[in-house]
Design a protein around this motif. Sequence first.
Motif, PDB file in Angstrom:
ATOM      1  N   ALA A 246       0.847  -1.202   0.000  1.00 47.98           N
ATOM      2  CA  ALA A 246       0.000   0.000   0.000  1.00 47.98           C
ATOM      3  C   ALA A 246       0.881   1.251   0.000  1.00 47.98           C
ATOM      4  N   PHE A 247       1.948   1.208   0.799  1.00 53.04           N
ATOM      5  CA  PHE A 247       2.887   2.330   0.872  1.00 53.04           C
ATOM      6  C   PHE A 247       3.455   2.629  -0.520  1.00 53.04           C
ATOM      7  N   ARG A 248       3.907   1.571  -1.187  1.00 50.85           N
ATOM      8  CA  ARG A 248       4.515   1.729  -2.507  1.00 50.85           C
ATOM      9  C   ARG A 248       3.509   2.292  -3.514  1.00 50.85           C
ATOM     10  N   GLN A 249       2.294   1.728  -3.468  1.00 57.64           N
ATOM     11  CA  GLN A 249       1.260   2.201  -4.403  1.00 57.64           C
ATOM     12  C   GLN A 249       0.966   3.683  -4.193  1.00 57.64           C
ATOM     13  N   MET A 250       0.875   4.069  -2.921  1.00 59.05           N
ATOM     14  CA  MET A 250       0.562   5.477  -2.627  1.00 59.05           C
ATOM     15  C   MET A 250       1.708   6.376  -3.081  1.00 59.05           C
ATOM     16  N   ARG A 251       2.941   5.972  -2.788  1.00 60.08           N
ATOM     17  CA  ARG A 251       4.083   6.808  -3.171  1.00 60.08           C
ATOM     18  C   ARG A 251       4.187   6.905  -4.696  1.00 60.08           C
ATOM     19  N   GLY A 256       5.831  12.034  -6.567  1.00 62.30           N
ATOM     20  CA  GLY A 256       6.705  13.043  -5.958  1.00 62.30           C
ATOM     21  C   GLY A 256       5.980  14.098  -5.136  1.00 62.30           C
ATOM     22  N   ARG A 257       4.675  14.078  -5.161  1.00 58.89           N
ATOM     23  CA  ARG A 257       3.949  15.076  -4.357  1.00 58.89           C
ATOM     24  C   ARG A 257       3.801  14.589  -2.922  1.00 58.89           C
ATOM     25  N   GLU A 292       2.092  20.663  -5.341  1.00 56.74           N
ATOM     26  CA  GLU A 292       3.070  19.901  -4.565  1.00 56.74           C
ATOM     27  C   GLU A 292       2.389  18.921  -3.610  1.00 56.74           C
ATOM     28  N   VAL A 293       1.089  19.064  -3.439  1.00 56.49           N
ATOM     29  CA  VAL A 293       0.388  18.231  -2.448  1.00 56.49           C
ATOM     30  C   VAL A 293      -0.930  17.695  -3.014  1.00 56.49           C
ATOM     31  N   PHE A 294      -1.492  16.722  -2.341  1.00 61.71           N
ATOM     32  CA  PHE A 294      -2.898  16.375  -2.548  1.00 61.71           C
ATOM     33  C   PHE A 294      -3.436  15.798  -1.250  1.00 61.71           C
ATOM     34  N   ARG A 344      -6.768  -2.971   8.204  1.00 62.76           N
ATOM     35  CA  ARG A 344      -5.869  -2.162   9.027  1.00 62.76           C
ATOM     36  C   ARG A 344      -4.432  -2.143   8.504  1.00 62.76           C
ATOM     37  N   ASP A 345      -3.981  -3.253   7.906  1.00 66.99           N
ATOM     38  CA  ASP A 345      -2.602  -3.240   7.416  1.00 66.99           C
ATOM     39  C   ASP A 345      -2.457  -2.312   6.198  1.00 66.99           C
ATOM     40  N   VAL A 346      -3.495  -2.263   5.379  1.00 68.17           N
ATOM     41  CA  VAL A 346      -3.459  -1.335   4.242  1.00 68.17           C
ATOM     42  C   VAL A 346      -3.450   0.107   4.764  1.00 68.17           C
ATOM     43  N   LEU A 347      -4.316   0.361   5.766  1.00 69.67           N
ATOM     44  CA  LEU A 347      -4.342   1.706   6.354  1.00 69.67           C
ATOM     45  C   LEU A 347      -2.975   2.091   6.909  1.00 69.67           C
ATOM     46  N   ALA A 348      -2.319   1.127   7.560  1.00 67.32           N
ATOM     47  CA  ALA A 348      -0.999   1.420   8.143  1.00 67.32           C
ATOM     48  C   ALA A 348      -0.021   1.872   7.054  1.00 67.32           C
ATOM     49  N   GLY A 349      -0.071   1.204   5.906  1.00 67.28           N
ATOM     50  CA  GLY A 349       0.811   1.585   4.795  1.00 67.28           C
ATOM     51  C   GLY A 349       0.455   2.966   4.255  1.00 67.28           C
ATOM     52  N   VAL A 350      -0.840   3.257   4.213  1.00 71.50           N
ATOM     53  CA  VAL A 350      -1.289   4.566   3.720  1.00 71.50           C
ATOM     54  C   VAL A 350      -0.829   5.673   4.670  1.00 71.50           C
ATOM     55  N   TYR A 351      -1.006   5.426   5.983  1.00 71.11           N
ATOM     56  CA  TYR A 351      -0.549   6.428   6.967  1.00 71.11           C
ATOM     57  C   TYR A 351       0.947   6.707   6.789  1.00 71.11           C
ATOM     58  N   ARG A 352       1.695   5.640   6.603  1.00 65.96           N
ATOM     59  CA  ARG A 352       3.162   5.779   6.534  1.00 65.96           C
ATOM     60  C   ARG A 352       3.583   6.558   5.293  1.00 65.96           C
ATOM     61  N   ALA A 353       2.767   6.434   4.258  1.00 66.60           N
ATOM     62  CA  ALA A 353       3.122   7.129   3.010  1.00 66.60           C
ATOM     63  C   ALA A 353       2.756   8.617   3.051  1.00 66.60           C
TER      64      ALA A 353
END
Length: 469
Positions: A246-251, A256-257, A292-294, A344-353
Amino acid sequence: MSRLIVISNRVSAPTGSHSGAQGGLAVALSAALREYRGIWFGWSGETTEQFNGHINFQRAHDVTTATVDLEEQDVEEYYDGYANRTLWPLFHYRIDLAEYERGFAGGYQRVNERFAETVRPLIEPDDIVWIQDYHLLPLGEELRRRGCENRIGFFLHIPWPPQRLLSTLPEAEELVTTLFAYDVIGFHTQEWLQSFFDFVTNELGGSVEGDLVTLKGRTLRAIAAPIGIDAKEFAELSQSTRARLAFRQMRDSAVGRDMIVGVDRLDYSKGLEERFLGYERFLKEHPGERKEVFLLQIAPPSRGSVETYQKIRTGLEGLAGRINGAYADLDWVPIRYVNQGYPRDVLAGVYRAARIGLVTPLRDGMNLVAKEYVAAQDPEDPGVLILSRFAGAALQLKEAVIVNPYSAEEMSDAILTALRMSRDERIARWRALMDNVQREDVIWWRQCFTDALINTPQAAAMPSPDPVD
Ligand code: ADQ
């Protein structure tokens, strides 16, 4: 060791995996019940034509759950009605949305009696009983009326309203008086505790001495015990395969934003509209920062059968559409608004990203998302938590960027501050936040409450003067 009997409106059996989508309270209680041989009793979420008190027992991961079905009318009056259209808005300071209907109050009382009648035979003499939240305020009294002399505690997961607001509720005195059937009652913060003291002393003529509160000859102990998360589990979760994915997908999709994330049940107390307006203000005031953001807002609908909730859903869709319409470009959309729940594990990755966690409720008993966001961060490159001063969590998470969510200007300034914050400052703030999240976690919370319950002399456990026949 005594058994623990937990009673709450809904029951959520532990799944044994970390990938479920259990809510904050459910996760906290599963963790508590894992340690005790206990029973978790509540409504199944199902309806039946005629209430019959049939209990459906299940056992999973060392926790026995016991659930009953309710009648359609019970659900309308007790759950949709008194719990969610009367008490929830009132206790979140929204008397403009609170509906006072005798039918709701009657249904609420009836379901509490049905719960008491059904669960009473399951309670053995040494058990300790722990009742959860605003759906079941009078349940302790109903158990006492049925001869239950066990230690009984009650924890309120939402704010306790100021005296002047609570006094608008027609049944306020009756309802508050029933609380004196408990040995211990708990709130998340000193602020809610103080509001309870104010009501009992100023409105009802009771008295307070330390943490002991007396009304009409009955005494209870009232404490503040802020709920935490299973910080260790959540930090581990953020390292899991699905979290990494999830982290990778979000990043990748952020190209770069910087991502700002909001995760909430779709509820007016969470301040979503004000959040969107604050973010819009940021876009307007800082054109150079725009692309630069979303903002990723994850908000699964809740309580869809209540009209106010349908309205805020429509309102937010309109607002997100308007902001996107005004600012989006071929290669950029300012708000990604997602209406579903995630494991919850997907959410954790999203939070981290996310570079920023935007947690801006207008009023919140605690707010576990703020703590989860902190627990999921990369210690070497943590994001910044922007937190409403009106969340119970703000009293613990002081190193967050604290905002007044009613002010779009403050929200805009806070976003800029967070985006420009140096890595050193981010790390220093995060370290202090994480220390708190780890120290005052869900196990600590559970111990605070159960210790208080076990160690309080049973002054309140006298049978009610008005037993059931
Ligand atoms: P809630 O109002 O539900 O809880 P909160 O404390 O933020 O609010 O807990 C929400 C929980 O649901 C979190 O664990 C979060 O991860 C989860 N969640 C939210 N959106 C989700 C999504 N899209 N997908 C999956 N999970 C999602 C009430 C009170 C709070 C108090 C808690 C616990 O209103 O103030 O903190 O109980 O006492």
